[in-house]
Write an enzyme that holds these catalytic residues in place. Sequence first.
Site: not given
Length: 400
Positions: A282, A321, A325, A352, A381
Site C-alpha cells: 500500500e 507538513r 512534523y 496568524c 500529503y
Amino acid sequence: MSKAKLYLQYEKQKLVLGPQKKALFSLVSNYQRPTYVYDLDILKERVQIFQKALPGVQVYYAMKANSHPQVLQCLHSLGCGLDVVSGGEIRRAQECGFKPQALIYSGVGKTHKEIRQTLEMGLEQINVESIPELRRIAKIAKEMNKKTNVVFRLNPDVDIETHPYIATGLHNNKFGMAFTDLPELKTVLKENSECLIFKGVSLHLGSQMHNLSGFRDALKLLRPVYEDLQKEFPSCDTFDVGGGLGIFYDTQEIEAEEKLLQDYANIVFTELKGLRAKIQTEPGRWLVAHAGVLLTQVQYLKKTSVKNFAIVDTGMHHLLRPTLYGAHHRVWTLNEKSENGTKKYDVVGPICESGDFLASDRDLSELQEGDFLVIGDVGAYGFVMRSDYNLQDPPEEVFL
Ligand code: LLP
C-alpha cells in the site's frame, strides 16, 4: 560519472520538472493564487519502478496521499488498486473507474454507514483494526445478508524510527491489533462463518521509513502467525505488507530511494519466501511525492534584527507538513542565480500563527517582492491536508 537523477532541477538556469524537463516559468504569466503543479510522467515512472521491483505483488496505492482524479486515473491505467479509508475515498475511487474488487478498505474508525456502503458494493477486502470493528462488520453483514473478506491488521509493536505522529506499529498507537487479540478474533470468525471470510493479515508500521530493520522484524513476527492462522482457516491466502517506504526530501537522492525500494523488495521476498500467499502493498508517498510542487509568490520581504522573512501567499493552510512534523521541503527560485548573491530566509505564510512556516534559514538568491518560489516534493500529503483556516482561498491544482 553519470549525472544524478533529479526530478526538479535547473536547466539553462530555469527550473524544470520531470523527465521531460517541463519549464515551470510558463505558469507565472497567468498566476492567480498558489498552485500545486503536477507532472504525471514522474508518477508513471515511479509506479513502473515500484512494480518492477516487486513482481507479482499487487500495488494498492494509499489514496490519502493524493486523491486528485487525474492521479487516480493514471494509477488505474497502470493496473494499481487502491487502499481507501473513508466513504468519500470510496466514492472518488468509483468515479475514477476503479472496480470494487480493486479496493482495500482500511482505517480505524469505520462507521456503520461506511461499512454498509462497503458491503453493498462488495469491496475486495476490509482490513480490520479492532475486535469491536470485526463484531460490527459481522452484525451488519448478517443484517444485509452479505459476505465479506476480512484481513486482520496486526500491530507487532515495532519501532521504525520515524516522526511520532506518523508511527503506527507500536502498542501505544491506536492502529492494528495485538497478537493477544487473536483468540477472541478467531472466536468471532467462527461464530460468524456465514458472513465473514478470513483472508489473512496486514501491517502498516508507519510512514517515512528509511531504516528497514523494523520492517524485517515485523515480517519475521507475522509470518508464523499467518501460517498458524492458515492451518485453522484454509481461506487465508493474503499477506498485506502495508506502505510507508520513505523518500529523501532534503538530499534529493533519487538513486538512493530506488536502492531503498530494492532493499524493501528483498526483505519482502526473503521473509515471505515459500509462503502460500497473495502479497499486497500500500505505498503512497514513494509513488507520488516527487510528482508535485507548490508555486507561490513573495508578497513582502520583512527584515527584523535577527531574521529575513519572505512572506509568501501560501502557508500551513496549503502545506501543513512543515508545521505539523517539522518536515523539510526544498525551496527553489525559478531562476538559478541572481548576480546579487544569496541570503538566508525564513519562508513564511500569511496565517496568524508563528507555526506558519514553510522553511527556516534557507540560502536563497536575493529575493524581490513579486518573485516566485517553488516548494519541492509536495505531491504526497500536500493539497489533501489543506484547510481554509483564516478563511484563506484554496490553492489551485494544475497538470503540466
Ligand atoms: N497504508 C495505510 C494503512 C496507511 O495508513 C498509510 C498512510 C499508507 C498505507 C501509506 O503510507 P505511505 O507509503 O504514504 O508512507 N501525513 C503524513 C503521512 C501520514 C500517513 C498516513 N498513513 C505526512 O505528510 O508525512
